[in-house]
Scaffold this motif. Structure first.
Motif, PDB file in Angstrom:
ATOM      1  N   LYS A 493       0.699  -0.922   0.101  1.00 30.97           N
ATOM      2  CA  LYS A 493       0.023  -0.115  -0.267  1.00 30.97           C
ATOM      3  C   LYS A 493       0.746   1.231   0.434  1.00 30.97           C
ATOM      4  N   VAL A 496       2.157   1.790  -3.791  1.00 29.74           N
ATOM      5  CA  VAL A 496       1.069   2.155  -3.881  1.00 29.74           C
ATOM      6  C   VAL A 496       0.859   3.804  -3.960  1.00 29.74           C
ATOM      7  N   GLN A 497       0.718   4.341  -2.787  1.00 29.75           N
ATOM      8  CA  GLN A 497       0.979   5.572  -2.261  1.00 29.75           C
ATOM      9  C   GLN A 497       1.875   6.756  -2.972  1.00 29.75           C
ATOM     10  N   GLU A 498       3.457   6.035  -2.968  1.00 28.45           N
ATOM     11  CA  GLU A 498       4.205   6.956  -3.520  1.00 28.45           C
ATOM     12  C   GLU A 498       4.369   6.684  -5.233  1.00 28.45           C
ATOM     13  N   TYR A 499       3.036   5.240  -5.759  1.00 28.09           N
ATOM     14  CA  TYR A 499       3.429   5.357  -6.962  1.00 28.09           C
ATOM     15  C   TYR A 499       2.263   7.286  -7.930  1.00 28.09           C
ATOM     16  N   GLU A 500       1.213   7.186  -6.426  1.00 33.63           N
ATOM     17  CA  GLU A 500       0.290   7.762  -6.887  1.00 33.63           C
ATOM     18  C   GLU A 500       1.613   9.205  -7.323  1.00 33.63           C
ATOM     19  N   ARG A 501       2.356   9.287  -5.293  1.00 36.43           N
ATOM     20  CA  ARG A 501       2.706  10.693  -5.585  1.00 36.43           C
ATOM     21  C   ARG A 501       3.266  10.975  -6.341  1.00 36.43           C
ATOM     22  N   LYS A 503       3.513  10.054  -9.830  1.00 33.65           N
ATOM     23  CA  LYS A 503       2.878  10.699 -11.027  1.00 33.65           C
ATOM     24  C   LYS A 503       1.880  12.284 -11.031  1.00 33.65           C
ATOM     25  N   ARG A 504       1.760  12.701  -9.306  1.00 36.36           N
ATOM     26  CA  ARG A 504       1.439  13.683  -9.198  1.00 36.36           C
ATOM     27  C   ARG A 504       2.846  14.806  -9.683  1.00 36.36           C
ATOM     28  N   PRO A 507       3.755  14.991 -14.127  1.00 35.91           N
ATOM     29  CA  PRO A 507       2.603  15.158 -14.584  1.00 35.91           C
ATOM     30  C   PRO A 507       2.522  14.642 -16.201  1.00 35.91           C
ATOM     31  N   MET A 513       3.094   1.055 -12.769  1.00 36.71           N
ATOM     32  CA  MET A 513       3.944   0.900 -11.251  1.00 36.71           C
ATOM     33  C   MET A 513       3.346  -0.826 -11.652  1.00 36.71           C
TER      34      MET A 513
END
Ligand code: ADP
Ligand code: MG
Length: 691
Positions: A493, A496-501, A503-504, A507, A513
């Motif tokens: 988890k 995955v949060q790092e992945y979202e970060r 991406k932000r 961009p 991932m």
């Protein structure tokens, strides 16, 4: 062998405690070596008082004092050391009605009595009064003092209920009564040549050394024996493998090999050619091949293995190619299919994630001999996997597999040739000593045009700057997060949060991932997209650690680098620098300990896999690296293959001498050595009696 109960003071109850330490006979006891030693010699400079420092010395009793308190009795002794310093020792004991817990001490601590005192300096000591916590004491001329004080004193790892004092007495008794029964196992020629202590001298000195140098000689002698037996056993095992005729043969037909070579977009390096020749000549021998190919990451081991496979297929035989991860197996499958375009070679992929229907088909084709090469993970070992004509086994990244797994794959067919590959090379002496049953080939050259990967320990901000600037140039990057257990939901988890970060944060780029818990098809798609440059940045867990080969990727960012081992860091770095562009490996750490900093620095300083292998061996110990940890093959009682490298070298030389002088150990002076060898290794390693 006399039972341990023959020792004075060891009855059935005590014997049980000794049995917990695996000590059942007197001989077991004699070969139970101290964990460490304390210098309790009279001239040892221990009385220079320092906080919590050990104290060992002769003290004279001035007077004693008993102080009754509520639930306790307190006994105080005022002592004087040789230099005239005054010292106070205090004991507390629970009050038990009518029983005087200090009775014996009152007798021993008579004024003017001289005692050996062993203990620690108390924290409450001041300049004016030294206070010590006494751990052991012995009247100066007592028999006990002779064993426990005034000498370099052994300290053993024990179990609850046994004290070192008791253990030392037992050991002392064993040495004085039973030493003669200890047989010398080392060949006399070798003890003489190496100027070694004999077994009896060595045992005495290991337990009760007269000096530090005597202790070192004794230790080296025990280490030598251990190493010699081990390396000898490997050698015998190798001879036994070599003696078996495989009963089929190879012919270099070039039907496939030539076509394959013509299709290739590059030419082999000299090192690759040499290793391919070594392999071919092995395969053409009448006995099975057992060869290890070591070559640094990116040295091009896959095509070398492919040549071996093509030789087998040309001759109508089947091959199994085992890789440690599903992603790597899949990549090999893709690579091989690309290399083999237009050639009549049937390749199948088999992993634990292969869909049921497909798997059934693959198994059927394999058993019927319709598949030439099967690529897979551990799932190749499963019982349901059967071959019609398996002759060649390749194990990629062999250090990732245990001895048993490799052996199990090999047992799928009789007399198979076996080729293992690794990028974690082991130093030559270790290879000689412990890979005795393997022949080793080294690819010591990288394909032309490669540049060293610039490796740095930087902040995340700096790391991401490099990712951005490289991605803008059209290159690709990996950002790896540690995930020790791929099935750990919490860690995943977080990744995955790092992945979202990320991406932000970036961009403008296409980011994907990949992790171990994904479906097989999904992983395959993501790897393919990355390979075809449909994505710029791949956020990944260590599933991509080994083998992955994308030439356009030039940046590897390793997050929480402190959590990776040295070999893993080197492997991860090996994912970049595979083409001719300059590449970067950036290590980002959080709270690095000294050891992890040492690893990170080592990786930044050198790109040489051999040096890293050696350092890794030093930091982690050999078992893990040689991939034998599970089987306990490499546990030594006395030796440390790093510190005792020179003894290891002796053992290897002397093994070769023994093999030349008396290979079957038939000479009478080698009988005891042979017997010990069989005791230790015959069952464990399935060594056939030398006859
Ligand atoms: P490893 O030894 O790490 O398994 P690979 O077999 O994955 O290395 O090879 C690394 C890369 O080098 C691959 O892309 C491969 O195609 C390429 N390669 C291998 N041999 C040569 C060569 N002789 N010349 C140029 N490139 C090569
Ligand atoms: Mg590889």
């Amino acid at each position: 062998m006399p039972a341990i109960t023959n020792i004075k003071g060891i009855g059935p109850a005590k014997a049980k405690l000794f049995a917990q330490l695996d000590l059942n006979t007197v001989s077991d006891l004699l070969h139970y070596y101290p964990r460490t030693y304390q210098d309790r010699r009279p001239d040892a400079k221990l009385s220079a008082f320092k906080r919590a420092e050990s104290v060992a010395g002769i003290y004279t009793v001035i007077r004693t004092q008993s102080i009754p308190a509520k639930a306790l009795l307190i006994f105080k002794a005022f002592l004087r050391d040789d230099a005239g310093n005054l010292t106070e020792a205090v004991w507390f004991k629970k009050k038990i009605r009518r029983f005087d817990p200090f009775m014996q001490m009152r007798r021993d601590f008579k004024p003017d009595a001289k005692l050996w005192i062993i203990g620690k300096r108390d924290d409450k000591s001041s300049f004016f009064s030294n206070k010590i916590t006494v751990e052991e004491y012995y009247p100066v001329n007592s028999a006990e003092a002779k064993i426990n004080a005034g000498r370099i004193t052994p300290v053993y790892s024990l179990t609850q209920g046994l004290t070192n004092k008791f253990f030392r007495a037992a050991q002392f008794y064993a040495l004085s009564e039973y030493l003669q029964e200890e047989k010398e196992v080392l060949p006399p020629e070798l003890t003489q040549k190496r100027n070694l202590l004999n077994i009896r001298q060595a045992l005495c000195a290991v337990h009760f050394p007269k000096s530090a140098s005597e202790l070192e000689s004794a230790r080296r002698r025990m280490v030598y024996e251990e190493f010699l037996l081990m390396t000898m056993a490997w050698g015998i095992k190798k001879r036994q493998t070599v003696r078996r005729e495989k009963g089929y043969h190879y012919e270099i037909k070039r039907t496939l090999l030539s076509k394959f070579k013509n299709n290739l977009e590059y030419t082999f390096t000299k090192a690759q050619v040499r290793v391919i020749n070594e392999i071919f000549s092995d395969m053409q021998k009448s006995v099975p091949m057992t060869r290890l190919v070591q070559g640094d990451v990116g040295s091009g081991k896959t095509v070398v293995a492919l040549c071996a496979m093509l030789l087998a297929v040309e001759n109508g035989y089947q091959c199994a190619f085992m890789a440690p991860t599903e992603i790597l197996a899949t990549q090999h499958f893709i690579t091989l299919n690309r290399y083999l375009k237009g050639l009549d070679v049937k390749v199948k992929l088999l992993t634990s994630k292969t869909p049921k229907k497909e798997k059934e088909n693959a198994l059927k084709y394999l058993a019927e001999g319709k598949t030439d090469i099967v690529i897979g993970t551990h799932s190749l070992i499963e019982d349901s996997v059967k071959f019609k004509n398996l002759k060649l086994i390749i194990v990629d990244e062999q250090h990732r597999f245990g001895v048993k797994q490799r052996a199990k794959l090999r047992a799928k067919a009789e007399f198979t040739d076996m080729l293992s590959m690794t990028a974690t090379p082991i130093p030559r002496t270790f290879a000689l000593a412990f890979y005795g049953d393997l022949d080793v080939s080294t690819i010591d050259q990288l394909p032309p045009g490669r540049q060293p990967v610039q490796t740095e320990h930087l902040s995340e901000t700096k790391a991401f700057e490099t990712v951005r600037s490289e991605a803008e140039k059209g290159r690709q990057a990996y950002i790896v997060y540690p995930l020790i257990d791929e099935s750990d939901k919490l860690e995943l988890k977080a990744a995955v949060q790092e992945y979202e970060r990320i991406k932000r944060l970036m961009p403008q780029f296409k980011i994907a991932m990949i992790h171990g818990a994904m479906k097989s098809a999904e992983k395959q798609k993501i790897m393919e997209d990355f390979l075809l440059k449909k994505t710029d940045i791949l956020v990944a867990t260590p599933v991509i650690e080994v083998g992955i080969d994308v030439k356009n990727a030039t940046v590897m960012v390793i997050q929480n680098a402190e959590r990776f081992g040295l070999a893993s860091l080197h492997q991860l770095r090996g994912r970049v620098g595979r083409g001719s562009e300059k590449s970067y490996c950036i290590l980002v750490s959080q709270h690095a300990s000294t050891v992890s900093l040492e690893r990170i620095n080592a990786i930044c300083k050198t790109g040489d896999g051999f040096k890293i292998g050696e350092k890794d061996l030093e930091l982690r110990g050999p078992g893990e690296i040689l991939g034998t940890r599970q089987s306990g093959d490499l546990e030594f009682k006395a030796g440390d293959i790093i510190k005792d490298k020179d003894v290891l070298r002796w053992a290897v030389e002397d093994r070769d001498w023994l093999n030349a002088d008396d290979p079957l150990l038939q000479k009478p002076q080698h009988a005891a050595f042979k017997q010990r060898l069989m005791e230790l290794y015959q069952k464990q390693w399935n060594i056939i009696d030398l006859g």
